[in-house]
Enzyme design. Sequence first.
Site, PDB file in Angstrom:
ATOM      1  N   CYS A   2       0.704  -1.091   0.067  1.00 28.14           N
ATOM      2  CA  CYS A   2      -0.224   0.214  -0.117  1.00 28.14           C
ATOM      3  C   CYS A   2       1.072   1.287  -0.190  1.00 28.14           C
ATOM      4  O   CYS A   2       2.178   1.308   0.377  1.00 28.14           O
ATOM      5  CB  CYS A   2      -1.063   0.109   1.101  1.00 28.14           C
ATOM      6  SG  CYS A   2      -1.874  -1.367   1.450  1.00 28.14           S
ATOM      7  N   ARG A  27       3.766  -0.182  -7.056  1.00 34.87           N
ATOM      8  CA  ARG A  27       3.882  -0.951  -6.124  1.00 34.87           C
ATOM      9  C   ARG A  27       2.412  -2.203  -5.955  1.00 34.87           C
ATOM     10  O   ARG A  27       2.472  -3.360  -5.201  1.00 34.87           O
ATOM     11  CB  ARG A  27       3.506  -0.548  -4.668  1.00 34.87           C
ATOM     12  CG  ARG A  27       4.838   0.224  -4.087  1.00 34.87           C
ATOM     13  CD  ARG A  27       4.553   0.972  -2.847  1.00 34.87           C
ATOM     14  NE  ARG A  27       5.589   1.841  -2.157  1.00 34.87           N
ATOM     15  CZ  ARG A  27       5.881   1.374  -0.892  1.00 34.87           C
ATOM     16  NH1 ARG A  27       5.301   0.650  -0.332  1.00 34.87           N
ATOM     17  NH2 ARG A  27       6.854   2.123  -0.539  1.00 34.87           N
ATOM     18  N   TRP A  74      -3.662  -2.302  -1.294  1.00 35.16           N
ATOM     19  CA  TRP A  74      -3.870  -3.560  -1.612  1.00 35.16           C
ATOM     20  C   TRP A  74      -4.713  -4.460  -0.643  1.00 35.16           C
ATOM     21  O   TRP A  74      -4.235  -4.434   0.437  1.00 35.16           O
ATOM     22  CB  TRP A  74      -2.469  -4.109  -1.728  1.00 35.16           C
ATOM     23  CG  TRP A  74      -2.240  -5.573  -2.438  1.00 35.16           C
ATOM     24  CD1 TRP A  74      -2.142  -5.754  -3.732  1.00 35.16           C
ATOM     25  CD2 TRP A  74      -2.023  -6.666  -1.712  1.00 35.16           C
ATOM     26  NE1 TRP A  74      -2.063  -7.189  -3.863  1.00 35.16           N
ATOM     27  CE2 TRP A  74      -1.809  -7.676  -2.613  1.00 35.16           C
ATOM     28  CE3 TRP A  74      -1.914  -6.966  -0.147  1.00 35.16           C
ATOM     29  CZ2 TRP A  74      -1.665  -9.160  -2.308  1.00 35.16           C
ATOM     30  CZ3 TRP A  74      -1.670  -8.276   0.143  1.00 35.16           C
ATOM     31  CH2 TRP A  74      -1.457  -9.457  -0.940  1.00 35.16           C
ATOM     32  N   ASN A 108      -1.247   1.597   6.293  1.00 36.47           N
ATOM     33  CA  ASN A 108      -0.605   0.420   5.736  1.00 36.47           C
ATOM     34  C   ASN A 108      -0.150  -0.590   6.888  1.00 36.47           C
ATOM     35  O   ASN A 108      -0.082  -0.228   8.021  1.00 36.47           O
ATOM     36  CB  ASN A 108       0.672   0.765   5.006  1.00 36.47           C
ATOM     37  CG  ASN A 108       0.570   1.732   3.917  1.00 36.47           C
ATOM     38  OD1 ASN A 108      -0.449   1.963   3.257  1.00 36.47           O
ATOM     39  ND2 ASN A 108       1.765   2.132   3.394  1.00 36.47           N
ATOM     40  N   GLY A 109      -0.452  -1.857   6.445  1.00 34.88           N
ATOM     41  CA  GLY A 109      -0.069  -3.036   7.577  1.00 34.88           C
ATOM     42  C   GLY A 109      -1.375  -3.675   8.027  1.00 34.88           C
ATOM     43  O   GLY A 109      -2.446  -3.860   7.223  1.00 34.88           O
ATOM     44  N   GLU A 496      12.869 -20.001 -10.519  1.00 42.84           N
ATOM     45  CA  GLU A 496      12.487 -18.434 -10.833  1.00 42.84           C
ATOM     46  C   GLU A 496      11.757 -18.387 -12.205  1.00 42.84           C
ATOM     47  O   GLU A 496      10.875 -17.614 -12.174  1.00 42.84           O
ATOM     48  CB  GLU A 496      13.790 -17.682 -10.759  1.00 42.84           C
ATOM     49  CG  GLU A 496      13.644 -16.270 -11.052  1.00 42.84           C
ATOM     50  CD  GLU A 496      12.864 -15.299 -10.631  1.00 42.84           C
ATOM     51  OE1 GLU A 496      12.808 -14.289 -11.184  1.00 42.84           O
ATOM     52  OE2 GLU A 496      12.449 -15.717  -9.381  1.00 42.84           O
ATOM     53  N   LYS A 500       8.018 -16.835 -12.416  1.00 43.72           N
ATOM     54  CA  LYS A 500       7.790 -15.652 -13.345  1.00 43.72           C
ATOM     55  C   LYS A 500       6.654 -15.710 -14.575  1.00 43.72           C
ATOM     56  O   LYS A 500       5.719 -15.144 -14.879  1.00 43.72           O
ATOM     57  CB  LYS A 500       8.944 -15.284 -14.361  1.00 43.72           C
ATOM     58  CG  LYS A 500      10.193 -14.545 -13.673  1.00 43.72           C
ATOM     59  CD  LYS A 500       9.746 -13.172 -13.343  1.00 43.72           C
ATOM     60  CE  LYS A 500      10.554 -12.609 -12.436  1.00 43.72           C
ATOM     61  NZ  LYS A 500      10.358 -13.316 -10.951  1.00 43.72           N
ATOM     62  N   GLU A 503       3.508 -15.760 -12.300  1.00 42.57           N
ATOM     63  CA  GLU A 503       2.973 -14.244 -11.719  1.00 42.57           C
ATOM     64  C   GLU A 503       2.352 -13.487 -13.068  1.00 42.57           C
ATOM     65  O   GLU A 503       1.414 -12.986 -12.714  1.00 42.57           O
ATOM     66  CB  GLU A 503       4.421 -13.610 -11.655  1.00 42.57           C
ATOM     67  CG  GLU A 503       4.976 -13.955 -10.207  1.00 42.57           C
ATOM     68  CD  GLU A 503       6.399 -13.139  -9.779  1.00 42.57           C
ATOM     69  OE1 GLU A 503       6.206 -12.192  -9.018  1.00 42.57           O
ATOM     70  OE2 GLU A 503       7.279 -13.221 -10.706  1.00 42.57           O
ATOM     71  N   HIS A 519       9.850 -39.347  -9.426  1.00 43.81           N
ATOM     72  CA  HIS A 519       9.401 -39.560  -8.070  1.00 43.81           C
ATOM     73  C   HIS A 519       8.273 -38.889  -8.050  1.00 43.81           C
ATOM     74  O   HIS A 519       7.665 -38.496  -6.663  1.00 43.81           O
ATOM     75  CB  HIS A 519      10.337 -38.668  -6.954  1.00 43.81           C
ATOM     76  CG  HIS A 519      11.619 -39.687  -6.762  1.00 43.81           C
ATOM     77  ND1 HIS A 519      12.014 -40.964  -6.334  1.00 43.81           N
ATOM     78  CD2 HIS A 519      12.864 -39.252  -7.313  1.00 43.81           C
ATOM     79  CE1 HIS A 519      12.811 -41.396  -6.443  1.00 43.81           C
ATOM     80  NE2 HIS A 519      13.729 -40.356  -7.234  1.00 43.81           N
ATOM     81  N   LYS A 618       4.377  -4.868  -5.433  1.00 44.36           N
ATOM     82  CA  LYS A 618       5.682  -4.759  -5.677  1.00 44.36           C
ATOM     83  C   LYS A 618       6.285  -5.027  -4.372  1.00 44.36           C
ATOM     84  O   LYS A 618       7.347  -5.833  -4.210  1.00 44.36           O
ATOM     85  CB  LYS A 618       6.044  -3.557  -6.235  1.00 44.36           C
ATOM     86  CG  LYS A 618       7.341  -3.364  -6.518  1.00 44.36           C
ATOM     87  CD  LYS A 618       8.015  -4.454  -7.683  1.00 44.36           C
ATOM     88  CE  LYS A 618       9.538  -4.284  -8.016  1.00 44.36           C
ATOM     89  NZ  LYS A 618       9.985  -5.254  -8.900  1.00 44.36           N
TER      90      LYS A 618
END
Length: 623
Positions: A2, A27, A74, A108-109, A496, A500, A503, A519, A618
């Site tokens: 936020c 963000r 957010w 925020n939080g 990674e 990506k 995301e 396996h 972000k």
Amino acid sequence: MCGIVGAVSQRNIVPILIEGLKRLEYRGYDSCGVAVHQGGELKRARSTSRVAELHSQTAEDGIASGTGIAHTRWATHGVPAVHNAHPHFSHGPNAAADSVGRIALVHNGIIENHDELRHELKAKGYQFSSQTDTEVIAHLVDHLYHGDLLEAVQAALPRLKGAYAIAVFCRDEPHRVIAAREGSPLVLGVGTEAGQGENFVASDAMALAGVTDQIVYLEEGDVVDLQLGRYWLSHRNAETGRFESVMREVRTVHAHSGAAELGPYRHYMQKEIFEQPVAIANTLDAVAGITPELFGDGAYRIFKEIDSVLILACGTSYYSGSTAKYWLESIAKIPTSVEIASEYRYRDSVPNPRTLVVTISQSGETADTLAALKHARALGMKHTLTVCNVATSAMVRECELAYITRAGAEIGVASTKAFTTQLVGLFMLTLALAQTRGHLSDEQEAEHLKALRHLPVAVQAVLALEPQVIAWSEEFARKENALFLGRGLHYPIALEGALKLKEISYIHAEAYPAGELKHGPLALVTAEMPVVTVAPNDALLEKLKSNMQEVRARGGQLYVFADGDTQIESEPGLHVIRMPEHYGALSPILHVIPLQLLAYHTACARGTDVDKPRNLAKSVTVE
């Protein structure tokens, strides 16, 4: 995550608040709003659209004032909706939930005891119009208000459990904003515009770029009282619980604007992928040789005292740490463990005071990583180092040592250049520790430095593969699942690559060490399951080729990024893009780049919002 912007001034600060929110859009957010003190009343505009829509709304409603706060949200508590968007107003006891009270607040939080406080305030007659934890704070401040906003906020803060950064103003006290932080970042901006007497508060100095470069980084437990031409700072004493006056350093900070020009690129993510040669060169710019002092004064002494490394990180940064584990153990010969920060702080572990605790964060404000760092210190592990992209961040201030990557502002939510520069910083740490421990000869140092300095050119050659990757992306865009395989040093790179793809394209993707196929994951392999394979010419290549044959025998489609001398050739069911050169220990930095391009172009083909993927932010400043 936020974003907060607040201000007091003689001039209309609504354009400044809106511009600040625009600078924080990178963000990620799902609603936004602004509230001001206008005509002796509180006025606000809120939207579940973009900040540009909020701007239009404020203009249409004639919202203008010298005192105000603004926010990008957010969602955590309550769905993304206008009634849950900040700023929140208090509604006095027994007042209608849609009434305009006297307190306006952004936050925020996460307030962990919001249910308990909500029940208490409802019993006192307060009506709630949202599902957020934030509205509880607004009502609590209103309940404790007896003519002085600072006193009301200071009385409310000890009642809050969790993390917060707040900014609040009151209808009855024009030209005054109170802000406080505990667990979420917040900065004070000291106004420089002559004759305006203005002061600002924001969750990030970037929000104030172009308005002021005089920044005070508030510390945990700080409260700031902003008024025209002056401000006061106080801090809650942990032992007495009282608020005491404090002084904090005013720094000159030239923050980068989040509204950087895209130039010829479609998205910031594409731009940032292609900025990697420059970002890596900048990160290595001051490196003339390997020395512990690259990480700060006293690094040599600390490096001599430690006998192990603990890496704490989240998300993409966790994968860079997982890659570094291979380097640290094979080159520096030092035992290394890598922990997901949000898990580490909540489990019983065996502390070792001779451990170097390494945190990795793009923003330096990642809440879980900061909390894990503090937990490690509380266990007696005092030697700390961060690899971070923001020199003024909380992570850098909290750690003894630091290596500042110089990736520049990264706007796209999916990290690219921050990741590769983290890897560069972690490789430098590996070499410095190897040297200190007597495992790096002069010849090896020279060889590694030569490879590092050639990296920008090598990366540029990989970026030239983009047209071939685009051709693959058209196939991937029609899929809903994908597997990624890697071995050894390149297994974290496969992780990674999968991250990506999921995301930004919303394709379900998983990564495995290639030897794990038999396996379990092999059960998923069909002609509809693309299997991306990272195939460097290293000691595990022949093992990897056997794993690839297992996929082909089940009719799977292989998409292989192979070094030139691997003797892997394209044929039906086996698609190969050949990397320009093998790069030894630094190969992961080259191999991750085509995976970034594959995710990016697949997302473009599917028409997703590449820079602002759904549900993601972000800078993750909540737990």
